[in-house]
Structures are given as C-alpha cells and as structure tokens.
Design a protein around this motif. Structure first.
Motif, PDB file in Angstrom:
ATOM      1  N   VAL A  40      15.575  25.446  41.826  1.00 20.43           N
ATOM      2  CA  VAL A  40      15.999  26.687  42.469  1.00 20.43           C
ATOM      3  C   VAL A  40      17.010  26.438  43.584  1.00 20.43           C
ATOM      4  O   VAL A  40      17.055  25.357  44.171  1.00 20.43           O
ATOM      5  N   HIS A  41      17.786  27.477  43.848  1.00 22.24           N
ATOM      6  CA  HIS A  41      18.667  27.491  45.010  1.00 22.24           C
ATOM      7  C   HIS A  41      17.895  28.271  46.075  1.00 22.24           C
ATOM      8  O   HIS A  41      17.721  29.492  45.953  1.00 22.24           O
ATOM      9  N   PRO A  42      17.384  27.580  47.108  1.00 22.22           N
ATOM     10  CA  PRO A  42      16.486  28.228  48.074  1.00 22.22           C
ATOM     11  C   PRO A  42      17.058  29.469  48.760  1.00 22.22           C
ATOM     12  O   PRO A  42      16.352  30.455  48.932  1.00 22.22           O
ATOM     13  N   ALA A  43      18.316  29.438  49.142  1.00 19.30           N
ATOM     14  CA  ALA A  43      18.890  30.553  49.906  1.00 19.30           C
ATOM     15  C   ALA A  43      18.970  31.840  49.088  1.00 19.30           C
ATOM     16  O   ALA A  43      18.748  32.930  49.611  1.00 19.30           O
ATOM     17  N   SER A  44      19.262  31.730  47.797  1.00 18.19           N
ATOM     18  CA  SER A  44      19.460  32.937  46.979  1.00 18.19           C
ATOM     19  C   SER A  44      18.279  33.218  46.052  1.00 18.19           C
ATOM     20  O   SER A  44      18.119  34.337  45.584  1.00 18.19           O
ATOM     21  N   GLY A  45      17.503  32.186  45.741  1.00 18.28           N
ATOM     22  CA  GLY A  45      16.425  32.355  44.776  1.00 18.28           C
ATOM     23  C   GLY A  45      16.881  32.181  43.335  1.00 18.28           C
ATOM     24  O   GLY A  45      16.086  32.342  42.410  1.00 18.28           O
ATOM     25  N   ARG A  46      18.163  31.833  43.123  1.00 11.93           N
ATOM     26  CA  ARG A  46      18.634  31.618  41.753  1.00 11.93           C
ATOM     27  C   ARG A  46      17.846  30.474  41.131  1.00 11.93           C
ATOM     28  O   ARG A  46      17.603  29.452  41.770  1.00 11.93           O
ATOM     29  N   VAL A  47      17.464  30.673  39.865  1.00  9.84           N
ATOM     30  CA  VAL A  47      16.641  29.691  39.161  1.00  9.84           C
ATOM     31  C   VAL A  47      17.438  29.091  38.013  1.00  9.84           C
ATOM     32  O   VAL A  47      18.113  29.800  37.263  1.00  9.84           O
ATOM     33  N   TYR A  48      17.335  27.792  37.885  1.00 10.58           N
ATOM     34  CA  TYR A  48      17.975  27.064  36.787  1.00 10.58           C
ATOM     35  C   TYR A  48      16.892  26.314  36.028  1.00 10.58           C
ATOM     36  O   TYR A  48      15.871  25.940  36.587  1.00 10.58           O
ATOM     37  N   ASN A  49      17.132  26.113  34.751  1.00 10.94           N
ATOM     38  CA  ASN A  49      16.257  25.262  33.957  1.00 10.94           C
ATOM     39  C   ASN A  49      17.141  24.187  33.355  1.00 10.94           C
ATOM     40  O   ASN A  49      18.131  24.501  32.681  1.00 10.94           O
ATOM     41  N   MET A  50      16.818  22.953  33.613  1.00 11.26           N
ATOM     42  CA  MET A  50      17.685  21.846  33.200  1.00 11.26           C
ATOM     43  C   MET A  50      17.824  21.729  31.687  1.00 11.26           C
ATOM     44  O   MET A  50      18.774  21.122  31.201  1.00 11.26           O
ATOM     45  N   ASP A  51      16.903  22.348  30.941  1.00 12.19           N
ATOM     46  CA  ASP A  51      16.977  22.268  29.485  1.00 12.19           C
ATOM     47  C   ASP A  51      17.789  23.394  28.849  1.00 12.19           C
ATOM     48  O   ASP A  51      18.558  23.166  27.937  1.00 12.19           O
ATOM     49  N   PHE A  52      17.602  24.641  29.334  1.00 10.10           N
ATOM     50  CA  PHE A  52      18.285  25.741  28.649  1.00 10.10           C
ATOM     51  C   PHE A  52      19.114  26.650  29.553  1.00 10.10           C
ATOM     52  O   PHE A  52      19.756  27.563  29.073  1.00 10.10           O
ATOM     53  N   PRO A  67      22.856  22.161  47.315  1.00  8.07           N
ATOM     54  CA  PRO A  67      21.852  21.446  46.513  1.00  8.07           C
ATOM     55  C   PRO A  67      20.723  22.356  46.026  1.00  8.07           C
ATOM     56  O   PRO A  67      20.305  23.285  46.723  1.00  8.07           O
ATOM     57  N   LEU A  68      20.257  22.069  44.814  1.00  2.00           N
ATOM     58  CA  LEU A  68      19.093  22.734  44.252  1.00  2.00           C
ATOM     59  C   LEU A  68      17.859  21.922  44.620  1.00  2.00           C
ATOM     60  O   LEU A  68      17.962  20.717  44.864  1.00  2.00           O
ATOM     61  N   VAL A  69      16.714  22.579  44.661  1.00  4.67           N
ATOM     62  CA  VAL A  69      15.465  21.876  44.953  1.00  4.67           C
ATOM     63  C   VAL A  69      14.436  22.216  43.878  1.00  4.67           C
ATOM     64  O   VAL A  69      14.506  23.264  43.241  1.00  4.67           O
ATOM     65  N   GLN A  70      13.507  21.308  43.723  1.00  2.00           N
ATOM     66  CA  GLN A  70      12.383  21.569  42.832  1.00  2.00           C
ATOM     67  C   GLN A  70      11.174  21.862  43.706  1.00  2.00           C
ATOM     68  O   GLN A  70      10.826  21.062  44.584  1.00  2.00           O
ATOM     69  N   ARG A  71      10.575  23.035  43.486  1.00  2.00           N
ATOM     70  CA  ARG A  71       9.393  23.397  44.265  1.00  2.00           C
ATOM     71  C   ARG A  71       8.288  22.373  43.996  1.00  2.00           C
ATOM     72  O   ARG A  71       8.187  21.829  42.903  1.00  2.00           O
ATOM     73  N   GLU A  72       7.458  22.143  44.987  1.00  2.69           N
ATOM     74  CA  GLU A  72       6.352  21.185  44.832  1.00  2.69           C
ATOM     75  C   GLU A  72       5.449  21.573  43.665  1.00  2.69           C
ATOM     76  O   GLU A  72       4.987  20.710  42.922  1.00  2.69           O
ATOM     77  N   ASP A  73       5.211  22.877  43.486  1.00  2.79           N
ATOM     78  CA  ASP A  73       4.306  23.291  42.405  1.00  2.79           C
ATOM     79  C   ASP A  73       4.974  23.297  41.032  1.00  2.79           C
ATOM     80  O   ASP A  73       4.347  23.606  40.029  1.00  2.79           O
ATOM     81  N   ASP A  74       6.263  22.927  40.969  1.00  2.00           N
ATOM     82  CA  ASP A  74       6.949  22.772  39.680  1.00  2.00           C
ATOM     83  C   ASP A  74       7.065  21.311  39.250  1.00  2.00           C
ATOM     84  O   ASP A  74       7.598  21.025  38.182  1.00  2.00           O
TER      85      ASP A  74
END
Length: 135
Positions: A40-52, A67-74
């Motif tokens: 995710v992009h923390p500031a906007s909440g945009r979500v990406y999936n590295m596969d699709f 930079p994008l971050v991966q949430r701990e629960d992901d």
C-alpha cells in the motif's frame, strides 16, 4: 466478508432479513499468496498487488513515486494466522446460513472464473434495472 462471526450475524439479523448469502471457497494457499502480495501507499491508501496489479516501478507508488509498504498483517505468517482465525470464527456463520437454506457456495482460485456463476445467481434473484431510456 461480513458477517465474520456469529455475533455479527445475530446483529445483522436484528436490522435486516437476508435471503441470499454467498460464500467463496478459495484455497488457503491462494488466499495467503494474494494477501501477502499486497502493498500500500500509506498517504493515499492506494493498494497494489505484486501479482496482478503491480506498480509501474517496483516498490514505488505510481502517482507520487513514494515508497510502498507492506502492512504487518499482510506478511505471510500474519496472513496465515488471520486465515486460521477467520476459518474458525466463520464456520458457525456458514452453518447458520446453510441451515436456513440461503447459503450459496462457489469454489475456485480465479475471480474471472467464479464471477460468471455468482453473477448468474444474483441475476436470478435481483430483477434487472431498466433505465428511463429503455422504457
């Protein structure tokens, strides 16, 4: 999905009467892989999936370049624990709706293969909306 627990199902019963419940049966590994590939992009909440739905540049937001971050629960171990907990909590909910005869289950690993069956079910239950232009 919602409701996730029997308590939530009972609360939902108090405000509406369900006549259709959809359960998607997706293999544990498929869910784990998909959720673990989410960034995710923390500031906007945009979500990406590295596969699709990957960003244009690995690890960076398409619009800002931040930079994008991966949430701990992901992260894979956390996802596996979340899925086990969900399965245990959801089992009584599934049984409740199954006993009422309103549960419809679909199995698979790909949205584009499951969706036509879900759409057919929904289309048989919900009358089509006719626009003013069609009248």
């Amino acid at each position: 999905g919602f409701p996730r627990t029997l308590g939530q199902a009972e609360a939902l019963d108090r405000i509406c009467e369900l006549d259709l419940v959809i359960s998607l049966n997706i293999p544990f590994e498929t869910l784990k892989d998909r959720l673990s590939a989410r960034w995710v992009h923390p500031a906007s909440g945009r979500v990406y999936n590295m596969d699709f739905n990957p960003p244009h540049v690995q690890g960076l937001d398409d619009l800002t370049g931040e930079p994008l971050v991966q949430r701990e629960d992901d992260k894979p171990d956390a996802v596996a624990a979340r899925l086990r907990k969900y399965k245990d909590a959801a089992k009584p909910v599934i049984e409740l709706y199954k006993s009422r005869g309103i549960l419809h289950s679909f199995s698979g690993t790909e949205t584009n293969k499951i969706w036509p069956y879900v759409y057919t079910l929904l289309s048989s239950k919900i009358p089509p909306v006719i626009s003013d232009e069609e009248n």
